[in-house]
Design a protein around this motif. Structure first.
Motif, PDB file in Angstrom:
ATOM      1  N   GLY A   1      51.459  40.732  28.964  1.00  0.00           N
ATOM      2  CA  GLY A   1      50.175  40.373  28.381  1.00  0.00           C
ATOM      3  C   GLY A   1      49.181  41.508  28.420  1.00  0.00           C
ATOM      4  O   GLY A   1      49.457  42.621  28.865  1.00  0.00           O
ATOM      5  N   ASP A   2      47.984  41.202  27.912  1.00  0.00           N
ATOM      6  CA  ASP A   2      46.915  42.193  27.900  1.00  0.00           C
ATOM      7  C   ASP A   2      45.657  41.547  28.463  1.00  0.00           C
ATOM      8  O   ASP A   2      45.726  40.537  29.140  1.00  0.00           O
ATOM      9  CB  ASP A   2      46.694  42.734  26.485  1.00  0.00           C
ATOM     10  CG  ASP A   2      46.542  41.609  25.462  1.00  0.00           C
ATOM     11  OD1 ASP A   2      46.230  40.470  25.863  1.00  0.00           O
ATOM     12  OD2 ASP A   2      46.727  41.863  24.266  1.00  0.00           O
ATOM     13  N   GLY A   3      44.520  42.135  28.175  1.00  0.00           N
ATOM     14  CA  GLY A   3      43.269  41.636  28.723  1.00  0.00           C
ATOM     15  C   GLY A   3      42.554  42.721  29.483  1.00  0.00           C
ATOM     16  O   GLY A   3      42.971  43.895  29.484  1.00  0.00           O
ATOM     17  N   PRO A   4      41.456  42.383  30.163  1.00  0.00           N
ATOM     18  CA  PRO A   4      40.658  43.409  30.839  1.00  0.00           C
ATOM     19  C   PRO A   4      41.418  44.069  31.980  1.00  0.00           C
ATOM     20  O   PRO A   4      42.271  43.462  32.623  1.00  0.00           O
ATOM     21  CB  PRO A   4      39.445  42.629  31.361  1.00  0.00           C
ATOM     22  CG  PRO A   4      39.924  41.210  31.474  1.00  0.00           C
ATOM     23  CD  PRO A   4      40.894  41.034  30.347  1.00  0.00           C
ATOM     24  N   SER A   5      41.100  45.323  32.216  1.00  0.00           N
ATOM     25  CA  SER A   5      41.666  46.043  33.354  1.00  0.00           C
ATOM     26  C   SER A   5      40.988  45.570  34.636  1.00  0.00           C
ATOM     27  O   SER A   5      39.950  44.890  34.614  1.00  0.00           O
ATOM     28  CB  SER A   5      41.450  47.544  33.181  1.00  0.00           C
ATOM     29  OG  SER A   5      40.056  47.841  33.225  1.00  0.00           O
ATOM     30  N   VAL A   6      41.568  45.951  35.770  1.00  0.00           N
ATOM     31  CA  VAL A   6      40.928  45.649  37.050  1.00  0.00           C
ATOM     32  C   VAL A   6      39.551  46.303  37.113  1.00  0.00           C
ATOM     33  O   VAL A   6      38.578  45.707  37.570  1.00  0.00           O
ATOM     34  CB  VAL A   6      41.808  46.116  38.220  1.00  0.00           C
ATOM     35  CG1 VAL A   6      41.097  45.888  39.555  1.00  0.00           C
ATOM     36  CG2 VAL A   6      43.152  45.395  38.206  1.00  0.00           C
ATOM     37  N   ALA A   7      39.469  47.545  36.645  1.00  0.00           N
ATOM     38  CA  ALA A   7      38.185  48.248  36.654  1.00  0.00           C
ATOM     39  C   ALA A   7      37.145  47.511  35.813  1.00  0.00           C
ATOM     40  O   ALA A   7      35.971  47.409  36.202  1.00  0.00           O
ATOM     41  CB  ALA A   7      38.368  49.679  36.144  1.00  0.00           C
ATOM     42  N   GLU A   8      37.565  46.989  34.662  1.00  0.00           N
ATOM     43  CA  GLU A   8      36.627  46.237  33.822  1.00  0.00           C
ATOM     44  C   GLU A   8      36.232  44.924  34.488  1.00  0.00           C
ATOM     45  O   GLU A   8      35.064  44.514  34.402  1.00  0.00           O
ATOM     46  CB  GLU A   8      37.266  45.973  32.464  1.00  0.00           C
ATOM     47  CG  GLU A   8      37.398  47.223  31.603  1.00  0.00           C
ATOM     48  CD  GLU A   8      38.276  47.009  30.387  1.00  0.00           C
ATOM     49  OE1 GLU A   8      38.125  47.791  29.422  1.00  0.00           O
ATOM     50  OE2 GLU A   8      39.116  46.077  30.374  1.00  0.00           O
ATOM     51  N   MET A   9      37.165  44.262  35.137  1.00  0.00           N
ATOM     52  CA  MET A   9      36.845  43.015  35.819  1.00  0.00           C
ATOM     53  C   MET A   9      35.864  43.241  36.969  1.00  0.00           C
ATOM     54  O   MET A   9      34.962  42.445  37.200  1.00  0.00           O
ATOM     55  CB  MET A   9      38.132  42.358  36.324  1.00  0.00           C
ATOM     56  CG  MET A   9      39.080  41.931  35.214  1.00  0.00           C
ATOM     57  SD  MET A   9      40.731  41.488  35.802  1.00  0.00           S
ATOM     58  CE  MET A   9      40.431  39.871  36.506  1.00  0.00           C
TER      59      MET A   9
END
Length: 396
Positions: A156-164
């Protein structure tokens, strides 16, 4: 004791916004199966720190659902997350939580893989018609190194840890995560409860003054909670001069000044929970990481480890020991509480309870869960086989 700060960021329209998740979700096998597919295979999971695998061939493992993952340091210094499954007959390649290997050799038929996952050796290779070894390297998973910690996502995809974690970068930056080292080894604690009950309890601020007298003495009325889109934050400044247990008093006494932390962090405990199941407790003396890993609808493994910066001061060693004593009691209290809730969730007379305006973290968790599993909006369990219809609806 009142919650000192309450904030909910990134709210979305949700018809059930003021209600908790219904009890049937906490013991239903069809829910568990959908969680594995829609939540855990598609979310970031912490494996280890870069310092845990410093040399080429060093590896650590993590099991999530049916996947066994190894994170290994390559000859080039890079870090890769590989499937711990041989491409020949699906045998597990390595056992245990950590190790070191020059090559990954299957114990079943001796297929051999390099540290980057490439297949480099097949006994009796001529026995395989039209066989190209380049097509049979170990499966790779997405990796992200955030402040020295290695996270893996199965698909899957989605926000990175850094973005979260972006809303809290300023909170985290002073603690020098990148320079930390493990304090001890990974501990696995089994619990006969659903993982969501542990996650709910971690972010529940209202039970602190009721069920944790030690934390109440430590924080007084200053415990705060807030929820951003992907992260919950809980925090409390330590009070001085408040009577308490010997561990609490001695922790306040011996906790030394930490030069790289600003003044407002010298006596502050902060808790973060990263969606869906990773939590970390930030103290002036150490950082504790936890994951709530489901292994059945009513069983969870709490995977935990502490990280510290090098500091040989006697006061710091004492503070870390006393921190452990304080939180050992808190963990025991939470274990009892969560077991009581799990028992109650099995009652047919319970559907779901209302959430107050201050319960922003529980609201945020329930909102994301209902988006991924819409049947969670139903207060009672649908007829058996409902999840097959749910999957069919998503496909069509």
């Amino acid at each position: 004791m009142t919650l000192r700060a309450v904030n909910d960021v990134g709210s979305a329209a949700d018809p059930g916004a003021n209600m908790g998740l219904p009890g049937w979700l906490y013991h239903d096998p069809e829910v568990y199966a959908l969680e594995q597919e829609r939540i855990f295979r598609r979310s970031w999971q912490l494996v280890c720190h870069l310092s845990d695998i410093p040399k080429a061939g060093d590896w650590q493992s993590l099991a999530i659902g049916n996947e066994s993952i190894i994170v290994v340091r390559g000859e080039d210094g890079g870090v890769r997350a590989l499937s711990n499954v041989c491409r020949h007959r699906a045998a597990r390649l390595v056992d245990g939580e950590q190790g070191c290997a020059k090559k990954l050799i299957c114990p079943y038929h001796a297929w051999t893989y390099e540290l980057d996952g490439a297949l480099s050796g097949v006994p009796g290779k001529r026995d395989y018609p039209a066989f190209d070894m380049k097509d049979y390297g170990l499966h790779r998973f997405a990796t992200e190194v955030w402040r020295g910690f290695i996270f893996v996502r199965i698909e899957g995809d989605g926000p990175s840890v850094a973005e979260m974690m972006a809303p809290y970068e300023e909170d985290v930056a002073p603690y020098r995560f990148e320079d930390m080292r493990a304090l001890g080894r990974v501990v696995m604690r089994p619990r006969t409860v659903n993982w969501k009950n542990i996650a709910d309890n971690y972010s529940d601020g209202l039970h602190i003054p009721v069920a944790h007298p030690g934390l109440k003495r430590l924080f007084g009325p200053g415990y705060g909670i807030e929820a951003t889109e992907w992260v919950d934050k809980m925090y409390g400044p330590l009070l001085d001069g408040v009577p308490g247990s010997s561990s609490e008093a001695l922790y306040r006494k011996y906790l030394p000044r930490v030069d790289h932390l600003p003044a407002d962090r010298q006596r502050l405990w902060i808790y973060f929970k990263l969606w869906p199941n990773t939590a970390f407790d930030i103290y002036p003396d150490q950082i504790d990481f936890m994951q709530f890993i489901p292994v059945s609808p009513t069983e969870t493994i709490i995977r935990e480890i502490a990280y510290v910066l090098p500091d040989d001061r006697r006061e710091m060693r004492a503070a870390r020991y006393l921190n452990w004593r304080i939180n050992r009691l808190v963990n025991a209290e939470d274990t009892t509480l969560v077991a009581r809730v799990q028992d109650g969730m099995a009652s047919d007379s319970y559907t779901q309870g209302p959430l107050g305006n201050s319960e922003v973290c529980l609201k945020s968790f329930a909102r994301k869960f209902r988006v991924l599993i819409p049947e969670a909006r139903q207060p009672k369990r649908p007829p058996m086989g409902w999840s097959a219809q749910s999957v069919a609806g998503r496909i069509s």
